[in-house]
Enzyme design. Structure first.
Site, short mmCIF file in Angstrom:
data_model
loop_
_atom_site.label_atom_id
_atom_site.label_comp_id
_atom_site.label_asym_id
_atom_site.label_seq_id
_atom_site.Cartn_x
_atom_site.Cartn_y
_atom_site.Cartn_z
N THR A 60 1.16 -1.08 -0.19
CA THR A 60 -0.19 -0.10 0.11
C THR A 60 1.40 1.11 -0.03
O THR A 60 0.64 2.52 -0.70
CB THR A 60 -0.88 -0.13 1.28
OG1 THR A 60 -2.18 -1.28 0.61
CG2 THR A 60 -1.86 1.04 1.54
N SER A 107 1.38 -7.93 -0.38
CA SER A 107 2.53 -8.17 0.36
C SER A 107 1.88 -9.70 0.53
O SER A 107 2.68 -10.98 1.03
CB SER A 107 3.06 -8.25 1.56
OG SER A 107 1.59 -8.06 2.03
N THR A 140 1.62 -4.16 4.49
CA THR A 140 2.05 -4.42 6.06
C THR A 140 1.86 -5.70 6.42
O THR A 140 1.10 -6.35 7.22
CB THR A 140 0.83 -3.54 6.81
OG1 THR A 140 -0.35 -3.62 5.99
CG2 THR A 140 1.10 -1.60 6.49
N ASP A 141 0.29 -6.29 5.07
CA ASP A 141 -0.19 -7.98 5.73
C ASP A 141 0.56 -8.67 5.66
O ASP A 141 0.31 -9.18 6.61
CB ASP A 141 -1.45 -8.26 4.34
CG ASP A 141 -2.46 -7.46 3.97
OD1 ASP A 141 -2.34 -6.30 5.18
OD2 ASP A 141 -3.02 -7.46 2.75
C1 SIN Z 1 0.13 -5.47 1.19
O1 SIN Z 1 -0.25 -6.02 2.02
O2 SIN Z 1 0.71 -5.39 0.07
C2 SIN Z 1 -1.99 -4.72 1.17
C3 SIN Z 1 -2.03 -3.81 2.10
C4 SIN Z 1 -1.22 -3.11 3.07
O3 SIN Z 1 0.13 -2.64 2.11
O4 SIN Z 1 -1.79 -2.34 4.16
#
Ligand code: SIN
Length: 375
Positions: A60, A107, A140-141
């Protein structure tokens, strides 16, 4: 208009002109020391500043949407590293910043091949006197999984900071630009040496060993519930208060130098009325290890216990973790009798990371238990 309010527009216009790399691992062309093509054009290297390399993987923080109020339907991993660097020119007052694109994916699509590629590149860069610290931009995932993997295999005391964002770069009040700025600040700080791999979001510095994502959409999603944070970035300064007591980086026995793949480890979730068939399926699909997201203190149903015992009988190492979100899964004599390992306070996704690396050393459950006790 403040610089912060102008940032999404700057990202949007840069994005329009930017060659987008989506959905695949792109080759990382090693830049000449201290520069990338983009950074070289605008930023002379300042000898007094630390040299910080940013390795981009997507997420993200590199997300983009046509609408600046869209914070859920955007495309993660849309913007390239040069766009991210150019969108936060203030970083260049903190460090000589240069970037490389390792991947550009959401991710959930970070796989073992990307983990190995990233770790090897970090070790190569940190072995050079030209690099003082590393920042990794990441979705973040699964950010905590990559961070914990790196915590176990980076062979340097130099700072390594993994950073992400909960709102895409095009959103009003996007959090990525300040998170990235803070991450560069930490990576360039001598105070951050020897801390193991760190995660920075929302001004907090977490240990890769301890911190986890706790909320689906909130910007304060990364929490270190039981063990606390290492420190904070506040008023433009980096403050450290705690240390991880578990082995990491230069103390770790795990080494990716000669690894071209990692053993398959699957995670099975415990729930009422489950069966043992997932264990059979995992073993049939080639699993060398299974992590159980057990209920409570790593509890398993009779059906799961049967499946796990059969898997263990075929040489598969089974680790009991917990679906509760916090707490220690305690080790018991019945674990020893069943040839099972307990995860200590590692959640299932991090237990999987440690089990993959442990299986590169041994398939003995008792030896693997000693890794879970120490890392
Ligand atoms: C991801 O993990 O690529 C999508 C969600 C994020 O980055 O917050």
């Amino acid at each position: 208009m403040s610089a912060a309010l102008m940032m999404p527009m700057a990202v949007s216009s840069a994005y329009a002109a930017d060659p987008v790399v989506q959905g695949t691992v792109v080759s990382s062309t090693p830049a000449p020391a201290k520069t990338t093509a983009a950074a070289a054009a605008t930023t002379p290297v300042t000898a007094a500043l630390p040299n910080v390399k940013i390795l981009a993987t997507g997420g993200t923080i590199a997300g983009s949407s046509a609408s600046n109020t869209d914070v859920t339907g955007y495309k993660a991993g849309a913007l390239t590293i040069d766009t991210l660097i150019n969108a936060v020119p203030e970083m260049k007052q903190l460090a000589n910043v240069s970037g490389e694109q390792i991947a550009n994916v959401g991710s959930p699509d970070i796989d073992n091949a990307v983990l190995l590629k990233l770790a090897k590149r970090i070790n190569e860069l940190l072995a050079s006197d030209d690099v003082d610290g590393i920042v990794i931009t990441h979705g973040t995932d699964t950010l905590e999984e990559t961070a914990y993997f790196l915590n176990l295999v980076v062979k340097s005391d130099k700072p390594v900071v993994v950073v992400g964002a909960m709102r895409p770069a095009t959103a009003i009040s996007a959090d990525g630009s300040f998170n990235l700025y803070n991450a560069v600040k930490i990576a360039g700080s001598p105070k951050a040496r020897g801390k193991g791999v760190m995660i920075e979001l929302n001004d907090r510095i977490g240990s890769a060993r301890y911190i986890t994502k706790t909320n689906t959409t909130g910007t304060d999603t990364f929490k270190s519930v039981e063990q606390g944070y290492l420190g904070v970035v506040s008023g433009g300064n980096v403050f450290f208060y705690n240390e991880s007591t578990r082995k990491h980086t230069t103390e770790s026995v795990f080494d990716v130098t000669n690894l071209t793949s990692l053993p398959q480890v699957d995670i099975l979730y415990e729930y009422q009325n489950n069966g043992s068939y997932f264990y059979n399926a995992a073993v049939a699909a080639g699993a060398k290890g299974i992590v159980v997201a057990g209920s409570g203190n790593g509890s398993m149903s009779s059906a799961s216990s049967k499946g796990a015992a059969e898997a263990a009988g075929k040489g598969v190492v089974v680790v009991r973790s917990t679906r509760t979100g916090s707490g220690v899964v305690t080790h018991s004599s019945s674990d020893d009798k069943a040839g099972m390992v307990s995860s200590d306070s590692l959640n299932p996704q991090k237990a999987r990371i440690l089990l993959m690396l442990a299986l590169t050393k041994t398939s003995s459950p008792s030896e693997i238990q000693t890794y879970f006790d120490q890392y």
